[in-house]
Write an enzyme that holds these catalytic residues in place. Sequence first.
Site, short mmCIF file in Angstrom:
data_model
loop_
_atom_site.label_atom_id
_atom_site.label_comp_id
_atom_site.label_asym_id
_atom_site.label_seq_id
_atom_site.Cartn_x
_atom_site.Cartn_y
_atom_site.Cartn_z
N ALA A 65 1.59 5.89 2.26
CA ALA A 65 1.94 5.10 3.43
C ALA A 65 3.36 4.58 3.23
O ALA A 65 3.84 4.46 2.10
CB ALA A 65 0.95 3.95 3.60
N GLY A 108 -1.61 7.24 0.24
CA GLY A 108 -2.16 7.68 1.52
C GLY A 108 -2.07 9.18 1.70
O GLY A 108 -2.86 9.78 2.44
N GLU A 111 -5.08 10.37 0.11
CA GLU A 111 -6.23 10.01 0.97
C GLU A 111 -6.31 10.94 2.19
O GLU A 111 -7.40 11.34 2.61
CB GLU A 111 -6.11 8.55 1.39
CG GLU A 111 -6.31 7.62 0.20
CD GLU A 111 -6.03 6.18 0.50
OE1 GLU A 111 -4.90 5.86 0.92
OE2 GLU A 111 -6.93 5.34 0.33
N GLU A 131 -1.15 3.21 -6.05
CA GLU A 131 -1.06 1.89 -5.41
C GLU A 131 -1.06 0.74 -6.41
O GLU A 131 -0.44 -0.29 -6.18
CB GLU A 131 -2.21 1.71 -4.41
CG GLU A 131 -2.11 2.55 -3.15
CD GLU A 131 -2.73 3.93 -3.28
OE1 GLU A 131 -2.98 4.38 -4.42
OE2 GLU A 131 -2.96 4.57 -2.23
#
Length: 257
Positions: A65, A108, A111, A131
Amino acid sequence: MTYTHILVTIDQGVGLITLNRPKVLNALNTELIEELVNALEKMDRDESVRVFVITGNERAFAAGADIGEMANETAIQMLLKDQFAVWDRIAHVSKPIIAAVSGFVLGGGCELMMSCDMVIASESTKIGQPEIKLGVMPGAGGTQRLAHAVGKVKAMEMLLTGEPITASEALRYGLINRVVPIEVYLDEALKLARQIASQPPIAVQMIKKAVHKAVGHGLDEGIAYERNCFYLLFASEDQTEGMQAFMNKRKPNFTGR
Ligand code: DAK
């Protein structure tokens, strides 16, 4: 529909979506994710599309992200905006999605890859959930899907160290389907997609749904728990420190506050 951060083509029953923010390693900002979800949903309704391929470029599928976008948010802002909820809609796409990945597949990006149904990777792929190095944790199903895919102990190692694994290790752990030379990873994914596109489409969609039932036990609950934890971490000083450090290209100094 025109898009700013993705490229979309349809050919021989395959909807190909290319993430296209190469300067920031395809960092997944809100606009990109919205475009991606809208494109998937639009083509999910289009009978000429049978299968999807999502790809990036050789250097990065996606490095996570967009950190700059969330660095200054508070926990309450994250919770109230819940802007990340749009990610959930990817799991409701009824046609199979193949990820064709290379280079960085992080946060992300990992993910997103794990939300896909199959994965073809180039030999230079690095897959991880870093993260923790930013003072936070995954928020789009990373703790849940990784643990399901590679088992508890490997998931713990990846999540708690933030260190990526290679494509061949990911293959060994069953996280991806195939590792191929970088020159052909997209072609291999398209070949697989075209093979599935030639199968009876109703059976294809029903098989996808049935397999998701097999692996989806407790997934929604786990993802909701994970997301609340992710938002809560924005109340910590370590989140501010971790993200500021990344943006200022320095090492973070975590204090446990
Ligand atoms: N966000 C924003 N910019 C990024 C970025 C990211 N994630 N990753 C890379 N960039 C930018 C860099 O800032 C740099 O920009 P300039 O300095 O050139 O302007 C450019 O891309 C090239 O990156 P580097 O210069 O750093 O390239 P290197 O080869 O040296 O390093 C790297 C590559 C991938 C190791 C490094 O860039 C890196 O560590 N990137 C961050 C990886 C990361 O921590 N990813 C996790 C982000 S957090 C949720 C949904 C999703 C998420 C959470 C919740 N819900 C549904 C609730 C996801 C969270 C995350 O992914």
